[in-house]
Design a protein around this motif. Sequence first.
Motif, PDB file in Angstrom:
ATOM      1  N   LYS A   1       0.857  -1.180   0.000  1.00 43.11           N
ATOM      2  CA  LYS A   1       0.000   0.000   0.000  1.00 43.11           C
ATOM      3  C   LYS A   1       0.895   1.232   0.000  1.00 43.11           C
ATOM      4  CE  LYS A   1      -3.717  -0.511   2.747  1.00 43.11           C
ATOM      5  NZ  LYS A   1      -4.614  -0.322   3.901  1.00 43.11           N
ATOM      6  N   ASP A   2       0.615   2.184  -0.881  1.00 35.61           N
ATOM      7  CA  ASP A   2       1.426   3.398  -0.924  1.00 35.61           C
ATOM      8  C   ASP A   2       0.915   4.429   0.078  1.00 35.61           C
ATOM      9  OD1 ASP A   2      -0.810   4.550  -2.074  1.00 35.61           O
ATOM     10  OD2 ASP A   2       0.076   4.749  -4.072  1.00 35.61           O
ATOM     11  N   LEU A   3       1.492   5.614   0.056  1.00 34.37           N
ATOM     12  CA  LEU A   3       1.120   6.665   1.007  1.00 34.37           C
ATOM     13  C   LEU A   3      -0.316   7.155   0.822  1.00 34.37           C
ATOM     14  CD1 LEU A   3       4.421   8.743   0.970  1.00 34.37           C
ATOM     15  CD2 LEU A   3       3.638   7.130   2.708  1.00 34.37           C
ATOM     16  N   ASN A   4      -0.872   6.952  -0.365  1.00 33.61           N
ATOM     17  CA  ASN A   4      -2.252   7.360  -0.649  1.00 33.61           C
ATOM     18  C   ASN A   4      -3.261   6.249  -0.382  1.00 33.61           C
ATOM     19  OD1 ASN A   4      -1.367   9.891  -1.535  1.00 33.61           O
ATOM     20  ND2 ASN A   4      -0.960   9.079  -3.575  1.00 33.61           N
ATOM     21  N   ASN A   5      -2.835   5.214   0.302  1.00 32.23           N
ATOM     22  CA  ASN A   5      -3.677   4.066   0.640  1.00 32.23           C
ATOM     23  C   ASN A   5      -4.159   3.291  -0.590  1.00 32.23           C
ATOM     24  OD1 ASN A   5      -3.743   3.408   3.270  1.00 32.23           O
ATOM     25  ND2 ASN A   5      -5.758   4.257   3.703  1.00 32.23           N
TER      26      ASN A   5
END
Length: 134
Positions: free
Chosen positions: A90-94
């Motif tokens: 999962k990236d920082l933007n969910n």
Amino acid sequence: MNCMTLSGILYTIPSVKYIQLNEAETMISRVVICVRKKGTEELLNSSCSTQEYNFFECIAFDSMAKFIVDSSYKGIEIIAQGKMENYTFKDLNNIFHFTNIFLVENVELNKRAKKEKQGTVGGTSGFKDIEKIY
């Protein structure tokens, strides 16, 4: 059992990284292998496009990584055996991302291609010059 064999050409110059695991340093090599899709033999006379090929990101560790870095170059014919692994993160933007990575366990190189110009693909392998793709 998860066992795959990729037969194609080395599309990238092998890159090397060293990481620290416990007290030992581990060598990691990353390459991309270009494999012609089945049924594209008749397309060899047509213009070259990415739709004719699959590109697999491959990772090798320690002695296998050293062998790949020392013995191979961009454009050489290669047969790699290993296993495919899937990763999800999962990236920082969910947002979820999925990736597949081929873990190399065994490699065979075709040294005949060494006489050909490095960085191009053709001649003995039957591949076209994939430099034109990008």
